[in-house]
Write a protein that holds these residues in place. Sequence first.
Motif, PDB file in Angstrom:
ATOM      1  N   PHE A   1       7.000 -13.897   5.732  1.00  0.00           N
ATOM      2  CA  PHE A   1       6.247 -13.247   4.642  1.00  0.00           C
ATOM      3  C   PHE A   1       4.768 -13.599   4.676  1.00  0.00           C
ATOM      4  O   PHE A   1       3.925 -12.803   4.241  1.00  0.00           O
ATOM      5  CB  PHE A   1       6.877 -13.633   3.298  1.00  0.00           C
ATOM      6  CG  PHE A   1       6.411 -12.819   2.125  1.00  0.00           C
ATOM      7  CD1 PHE A   1       6.653 -11.454   2.060  1.00  0.00           C
ATOM      8  CD2 PHE A   1       5.742 -13.419   1.062  1.00  0.00           C
ATOM      9  CE1 PHE A   1       6.239 -10.695   0.970  1.00  0.00           C
ATOM     10  CE2 PHE A   1       5.324 -12.670  -0.034  1.00  0.00           C
ATOM     11  CZ  PHE A   1       5.574 -11.303  -0.080  1.00  0.00           C
TER      12      PHE A   1
ATOM     13  N   PRO B   1      -4.098  -0.538  -4.588  1.00  0.00           N
ATOM     14  CA  PRO B   1      -4.088  -0.337  -3.127  1.00  0.00           C
ATOM     15  C   PRO B   1      -5.463  -0.554  -2.502  1.00  0.00           C
ATOM     16  O   PRO B   1      -6.452   0.046  -2.937  1.00  0.00           O
ATOM     17  CB  PRO B   1      -3.645   1.129  -2.984  1.00  0.00           C
ATOM     18  CG  PRO B   1      -2.866   1.419  -4.226  1.00  0.00           C
ATOM     19  CD  PRO B   1      -3.560   0.650  -5.306  1.00  0.00           C
TER      20      PRO B   1
ATOM     21  N   GLY C   1       2.149 -12.699  -0.561  1.00  0.00           N
ATOM     22  CA  GLY C   1       2.345 -12.925  -1.991  1.00  0.00           C
ATOM     23  C   GLY C   1       1.056 -12.875  -2.798  1.00  0.00           C
ATOM     24  O   GLY C   1       1.095 -12.751  -4.020  1.00  0.00           O
TER      25      GLY C   1
ATOM     26  N   LEU D   1      -1.336 -10.527  -2.315  1.00  0.00           N
ATOM     27  CA  LEU D   1      -1.909  -9.172  -2.300  1.00  0.00           C
ATOM     28  C   LEU D   1      -2.137  -8.672  -3.730  1.00  0.00           C
ATOM     29  O   LEU D   1      -1.350  -8.938  -4.630  1.00  0.00           O
ATOM     30  CB  LEU D   1      -0.960  -8.203  -1.575  1.00  0.00           C
ATOM     31  CG  LEU D   1      -0.884  -8.356  -0.056  1.00  0.00           C
ATOM     32  CD1 LEU D   1       0.270  -7.525   0.498  1.00  0.00           C
ATOM     33  CD2 LEU D   1      -2.202  -7.929   0.595  1.00  0.00           C
TER      34      LEU D   1
ATOM     35  N   GLU E   1       1.316  -3.616   4.172  1.00  0.00           N
ATOM     36  CA  GLU E   1       1.516  -3.997   2.777  1.00  0.00           C
ATOM     37  C   GLU E   1       0.153  -4.217   2.115  1.00  0.00           C
ATOM     38  O   GLU E   1      -0.692  -4.920   2.651  1.00  0.00           O
ATOM     39  CB  GLU E   1       2.357  -5.269   2.665  1.00  0.00           C
ATOM     40  CG  GLU E   1       3.824  -5.091   3.060  1.00  0.00           C
ATOM     41  CD  GLU E   1       4.093  -5.459   4.506  1.00  0.00           C
ATOM     42  OE1 GLU E   1       3.174  -5.313   5.357  1.00  0.00           O
ATOM     43  OE2 GLU E   1       5.220  -5.910   4.792  1.00  0.00           O
ATOM     44  N   GLY E   2      -0.018  -3.603   0.943  1.00  0.00           N
ATOM     45  CA  GLY E   2      -1.265  -3.736   0.190  1.00  0.00           C
ATOM     46  C   GLY E   2      -2.213  -2.567   0.347  1.00  0.00           C
ATOM     47  O   GLY E   2      -3.139  -2.404  -0.448  1.00  0.00           O
ATOM     48  N   ASP E   3      -1.986  -1.719   1.367  1.00  0.00           N
ATOM     49  CA  ASP E   3      -2.936  -0.645   1.695  1.00  0.00           C
ATOM     50  C   ASP E   3      -2.884   0.558   0.757  1.00  0.00           C
ATOM     51  O   ASP E   3      -3.932   1.089   0.363  1.00  0.00           O
ATOM     52  CB  ASP E   3      -2.650  -0.094   3.103  1.00  0.00           C
ATOM     53  CG  ASP E   3      -3.176  -0.970   4.224  1.00  0.00           C
ATOM     54  OD1 ASP E   3      -3.860  -1.965   3.932  1.00  0.00           O
ATOM     55  OD2 ASP E   3      -2.880  -0.646   5.402  1.00  0.00           O
ATOM     56  N   ALA E   4      -1.686   1.079   0.482  1.00  0.00           N
ATOM     57  CA  ALA E   4      -1.584   2.445  -0.074  1.00  0.00           C
ATOM     58  C   ALA E   4      -0.341   2.601  -0.935  1.00  0.00           C
ATOM     59  O   ALA E   4       0.710   2.007  -0.644  1.00  0.00           O
ATOM     60  CB  ALA E   4      -1.511   3.456   1.069  1.00  0.00           C
TER      61      ALA E   4
ATOM     62  N   LEU F   1      -2.521  -5.826  -6.802  1.00  0.00           N
ATOM     63  CA  LEU F   1      -1.773  -4.632  -7.227  1.00  0.00           C
ATOM     64  C   LEU F   1      -2.448  -3.315  -6.815  1.00  0.00           C
ATOM     65  O   LEU F   1      -1.790  -2.424  -6.271  1.00  0.00           O
ATOM     66  CB  LEU F   1      -1.558  -4.720  -8.751  1.00  0.00           C
ATOM     67  CG  LEU F   1      -0.926  -3.566  -9.509  1.00  0.00           C
ATOM     68  CD1 LEU F   1       0.471  -3.244  -8.989  1.00  0.00           C
ATOM     69  CD2 LEU F   1      -0.847  -3.894 -11.010  1.00  0.00           C
TER      70      LEU F   1
END
Lengths: 168, 168
Positions: free
Chosen positions: A16, A26, A20, A22, A50-53, A24
């Motif tokens: 992971f 995008p 954790g 990132l 993860e975190g992009d879109a 909220l």
Amino acid sequence: MSTQFIQANADYVANFGDKGSLALPPAKKLIVVTCMDARLDPAAHLGIKEGDAHVIRNAGGSAKDALRSIIISQRLLGTREIAVFHHTGCGMLTFSSNDLRSIVKEANPGNATVASQVDSIDFLEFGHLEDSVKADVGFLHESPLVLKETHVTGWVYEVETGKIRQIV
Amino acid sequence: MSTQFIQANADYVANFGDKGSLALPPAKKLIVVTCMDARLDPAAHLGIKEGDAHVIRNAGGSAKDALRSIIISQRLLGTREIAVFHHTGCGMLTFSSNDLRSIVKEANPGNATVASQVDSIDFLEFGHLEDSVKADVGFLHESPLVLKETHVTGWVYEVETGKIRQIV
């Protein structure tokens, strides 16, 4: 599937890293709207991390069906670009809403509740792939609930090759 | 994002293998319903491969919002299991439909069309995470449009750790 989920998830958790932390909203201020089709892995074929879109998926990749989610994304979480993807070999090209309503009603003969509920649903099927992409991009440009400054693009994903091509 | 999509997609296509021969119906007869949240990569954290499952994503991972897609998936493409995932830190825990309607109306002062359209949308927010999972599983059990024999499970995904836990 529960056991398989838990086994696969253990591998994900083990790698992971720092995801954790990132945020909220995008990071790329982007929404991808695409189909629920099992053959599609949009994170993989578009390089979304993860975190992009925000990724919205439904039968067909319908922008109209996605409107509730798009409003939340734009107004509360700051997204300003929407990329709509439909795909070759889509099930939405193969039936009509009336066909599907009949299937559901014939499985529940004499059930007025089922008939009334299913008759109220527009299943949002389409007859032509590229035109359906253009129509969804048009819907997003025209809806007064979508921010005017939104950059909207429309694409086709080819299930035969994995390739994407931009339509609009 | 178009250039980034095209670059990432070229890598995916180069390693596409034999995925072009995957069948339309999901091999695992499974639907995953989960949130659009940018921090989620359900294929990665659940070990879902191309061809396995329909993946429906919307704001919150709402089963109610997914009903159109679920009917298509079950009646036309043979799925018989639904796994609903909501997640910690979800934006749906942070606002009310009335709050969001006010934001949209205040950005379009005096626009009766906007007011009417946004007032007609239930944004499907929720106040408690585990309860929202149970409510969505209950909705699927109770809807006469969902097949009675459907195996339904409900889960929480933890954005802080990547872990999943089964609620129902």
